[in-house]
Design a protein around this motif. Sequence first.
Motif, PDB file in Angstrom:
ATOM      1  N   GLN A  63      11.627  -8.034  -4.136  1.00  0.00           N
ATOM      2  CA  GLN A  63      11.711  -7.272  -2.883  1.00  0.00           C
ATOM      3  C   GLN A  63      12.250  -5.863  -3.154  1.00  0.00           C
ATOM      4  O   GLN A  63      11.738  -4.874  -2.613  1.00  0.00           O
ATOM      5  CB  GLN A  63      12.603  -8.025  -1.876  1.00  0.00           C
ATOM      6  CG  GLN A  63      11.905  -9.239  -1.285  1.00  0.00           C
ATOM      7  CD  GLN A  63      12.870 -10.303  -0.750  1.00  0.00           C
ATOM      8  OE1 GLN A  63      14.062 -10.312  -1.082  1.00  0.00           O
ATOM      9  NE2 GLN A  63      12.349 -11.210   0.060  1.00  0.00           N
ATOM     10  N   GLU A  64      13.256  -5.775  -4.003  1.00  0.00           N
ATOM     11  CA  GLU A  64      13.821  -4.460  -4.331  1.00  0.00           C
ATOM     12  C   GLU A  64      12.789  -3.578  -5.039  1.00  0.00           C
ATOM     13  O   GLU A  64      12.719  -2.372  -4.797  1.00  0.00           O
ATOM     14  CB  GLU A  64      15.087  -4.625  -5.190  1.00  0.00           C
ATOM     15  CG  GLU A  64      16.264  -5.092  -4.347  1.00  0.00           C
ATOM     16  CD  GLU A  64      17.501  -5.482  -5.162  1.00  0.00           C
ATOM     17  OE1 GLU A  64      18.490  -5.889  -4.518  1.00  0.00           O
ATOM     18  OE2 GLU A  64      17.471  -5.378  -6.404  1.00  0.00           O
ATOM     19  N   LEU A  65      11.987  -4.212  -5.885  1.00  0.00           N
ATOM     20  CA  LEU A  65      10.948  -3.465  -6.606  1.00  0.00           C
ATOM     21  C   LEU A  65       9.881  -2.933  -5.636  1.00  0.00           C
ATOM     22  O   LEU A  65       9.380  -1.808  -5.811  1.00  0.00           O
ATOM     23  CB  LEU A  65      10.315  -4.393  -7.646  1.00  0.00           C
ATOM     24  CG  LEU A  65       9.500  -3.764  -8.771  1.00  0.00           C
ATOM     25  CD1 LEU A  65      10.358  -2.829  -9.620  1.00  0.00           C
ATOM     26  CD2 LEU A  65       8.898  -4.870  -9.650  1.00  0.00           C
ATOM     27  N   ILE A  66       9.553  -3.731  -4.628  1.00  0.00           N
ATOM     28  CA  ILE A  66       8.566  -3.298  -3.626  1.00  0.00           C
ATOM     29  C   ILE A  66       9.049  -2.025  -2.928  1.00  0.00           C
ATOM     30  O   ILE A  66       8.294  -1.065  -2.760  1.00  0.00           O
ATOM     31  CB  ILE A  66       8.280  -4.431  -2.611  1.00  0.00           C
ATOM     32  CG1 ILE A  66       7.492  -5.559  -3.294  1.00  0.00           C
ATOM     33  CG2 ILE A  66       7.510  -3.897  -1.393  1.00  0.00           C
ATOM     34  CD1 ILE A  66       7.410  -6.854  -2.489  1.00  0.00           C
ATOM     35  N   TYR A  67      10.339  -2.003  -2.556  1.00  0.00           N
ATOM     36  CA  TYR A  67      10.905  -0.803  -1.920  1.00  0.00           C
ATOM     37  C   TYR A  67      10.986   0.356  -2.907  1.00  0.00           C
ATOM     38  O   TYR A  67      10.539   1.473  -2.639  1.00  0.00           O
ATOM     39  CB  TYR A  67      12.317  -1.091  -1.377  1.00  0.00           C
ATOM     40  CG  TYR A  67      12.324  -1.953  -0.131  1.00  0.00           C
ATOM     41  CD1 TYR A  67      11.816  -1.465   1.067  1.00  0.00           C
ATOM     42  CD2 TYR A  67      12.860  -3.240  -0.158  1.00  0.00           C
ATOM     43  CE1 TYR A  67      11.834  -2.244   2.224  1.00  0.00           C
ATOM     44  CE2 TYR A  67      12.876  -4.033   0.988  1.00  0.00           C
ATOM     45  CZ  TYR A  67      12.368  -3.528   2.182  1.00  0.00           C
ATOM     46  OH  TYR A  67      12.375  -4.296   3.300  1.00  0.00           O
ATOM     47  N   ARG A  68      11.583   0.086  -4.068  1.00  0.00           N
ATOM     48  CA  ARG A  68      11.874   1.157  -5.028  1.00  0.00           C
ATOM     49  C   ARG A  68      10.600   1.836  -5.526  1.00  0.00           C
ATOM     50  O   ARG A  68      10.555   3.053  -5.675  1.00  0.00           O
ATOM     51  CB  ARG A  68      12.670   0.575  -6.215  1.00  0.00           C
ATOM     52  CG  ARG A  68      12.976   1.587  -7.298  1.00  0.00           C
ATOM     53  CD  ARG A  68      14.096   1.121  -8.235  1.00  0.00           C
ATOM     54  NE  ARG A  68      13.749  -0.044  -9.034  1.00  0.00           N
ATOM     55  CZ  ARG A  68      13.062   0.000 -10.175  1.00  0.00           C
ATOM     56  NH1 ARG A  68      12.618   1.149 -10.642  1.00  0.00           N
ATOM     57  NH2 ARG A  68      12.811  -1.106 -10.850  1.00  0.00           N
ATOM     58  N   GLU A  69       9.551   1.037  -5.785  1.00  0.00           N
ATOM     59  CA  GLU A  69       8.316   1.607  -6.339  1.00  0.00           C
ATOM     60  C   GLU A  69       7.258   1.861  -5.278  1.00  0.00           C
ATOM     61  O   GLU A  69       6.095   2.134  -5.597  1.00  0.00           O
ATOM     62  CB  GLU A  69       7.770   0.716  -7.453  1.00  0.00           C
ATOM     63  CG  GLU A  69       8.705   0.582  -8.646  1.00  0.00           C
ATOM     64  CD  GLU A  69       9.024   1.926  -9.317  1.00  0.00           C
ATOM     65  OE1 GLU A  69       8.142   2.818  -9.334  1.00  0.00           O
ATOM     66  OE2 GLU A  69      10.165   2.077  -9.808  1.00  0.00           O
ATOM     67  N   GLU A  74       3.638  -4.340   3.456  1.00  0.00           N
ATOM     68  CA  GLU A  74       3.033  -5.574   3.957  1.00  0.00           C
ATOM     69  C   GLU A  74       3.287  -6.744   2.994  1.00  0.00           C
ATOM     70  O   GLU A  74       3.333  -7.911   3.404  1.00  0.00           O
ATOM     71  CB  GLU A  74       1.523  -5.346   4.118  1.00  0.00           C
ATOM     72  CG  GLU A  74       0.776  -6.524   4.690  1.00  0.00           C
ATOM     73  CD  GLU A  74      -0.730  -6.305   4.680  1.00  0.00           C
ATOM     74  OE1 GLU A  74      -1.245  -5.609   3.777  1.00  0.00           O
ATOM     75  OE2 GLU A  74      -1.382  -6.841   5.583  1.00  0.00           O
ATOM     76  N   LEU A  75       3.481  -6.421   1.720  1.00  0.00           N
ATOM     77  CA  LEU A  75       3.743  -7.465   0.725  1.00  0.00           C
ATOM     78  C   LEU A  75       4.984  -8.276   1.078  1.00  0.00           C
ATOM     79  O   LEU A  75       5.088  -9.453   0.733  1.00  0.00           O
ATOM     80  CB  LEU A  75       3.937  -6.837  -0.665  1.00  0.00           C
ATOM     81  CG  LEU A  75       2.683  -6.391  -1.417  1.00  0.00           C
ATOM     82  CD1 LEU A  75       3.075  -5.566  -2.639  1.00  0.00           C
ATOM     83  CD2 LEU A  75       1.855  -7.611  -1.847  1.00  0.00           C
ATOM     84  N   LEU A  76       5.941  -7.638   1.770  1.00  0.00           N
ATOM     85  CA  LEU A  76       7.195  -8.324   2.097  1.00  0.00           C
ATOM     86  C   LEU A  76       6.981  -9.548   2.982  1.00  0.00           C
ATOM     87  O   LEU A  76       7.826 -10.435   3.031  1.00  0.00           O
ATOM     88  CB  LEU A  76       8.168  -7.346   2.775  1.00  0.00           C
ATOM     89  CG  LEU A  76       8.652  -6.209   1.864  1.00  0.00           C
ATOM     90  CD1 LEU A  76       9.361  -5.138   2.680  1.00  0.00           C
ATOM     91  CD2 LEU A  76       9.569  -6.753   0.769  1.00  0.00           C
TER      92      LEU A  76
END
Length: 187
Positions: A63-69, A74-76
Motif C-alpha cells: 500500500q505504501e508503495l502504491i502511494y509513494r510511486e 484504484e489498486l487500493l
Amino acid sequence: TLTRNELIQAVQSQMSQKRFQHVLGVEQTAVELAEKYGASNEAASIAALTHDYAKERSDKEMQELIYREQFDLELLEYGSNIWHGPLGAFLVEQELGISDSDILNAIKYHTIGAPEMTILEQVIYVADYIEPGRNFPSVEKARKIAAENLQAAVQYETKQTLQHLIEKNRKIYPKTIATYNKWVANP
Ligand code: DGI
Ligand code: FE
Ligand code: FE
Ligand code: FE
C-alpha cells in the motif's frame, strides 16, 4: 547483472518453499513455450523466475508503495493478488536490476493479462496457469490447448479465470475485463 544462481537465491529468499517450487515449474513450462512459439528462452526463464517476486510482501508495504510511486489508487481496492504483478515488475527492476521492458511487462501482466500481449507476455501468462504443479479442473484442457496454439490458450485461461472469479463472487479488476473483451469476446 545477476547470474542465474544469484537470481534464484534472490527469488527463493522472498517466498515459501511451496511458492518457489511453483516458480520453478513456471520456468520449465515457460522455456518450453518460448522454444515452441518463438520467444527468447533466456527472457522466458528470467521472467518466470521473477514473476511472483512480490507476492509475499506485506499489504502495508505494498500500500505504501502504491502511494509513494504513484500507482493507480484504484489498486487500493484490491489486494496482493492484483498488486504483485505491477508492483512486482517495479520491485524486480529496482531490487534485481532487471531492465528489459518485455520481461518487466510479462511480470506486470502475468495475473490480469492485457488486450495486447507480446509472445513473451503470453508465454508467462499461460505458463503460470499450466505449470506441472497446478491441478484444478480446467488445467488439463489448458495444457492441451497450449500445446497447439498459444493465443487459444490465452483465450481459454482468460475465460476460465473470469468465470471462476464470478463463481466465487470476487471483485473483478477492470483490466481483467479489458483482457477478456479483447481476447475472448472479440477475438
Ligand atoms: O500468483 P499466482 O497464484 O501464481 O497466480 P496469478 O498471479 O495468476 O493469480 C493470483 C490470483 O489472482 C488468482 O487467484 C486469480 C486472482 N485474480 C486474477 N484476476 C483477478 C483476480 N482476483 C480478483 N479479485 N480480481 C481479478 O480481476
Ligand atoms: Fe502471480
Ligand atoms: Fe496466472
Ligand atoms: Fe505464479
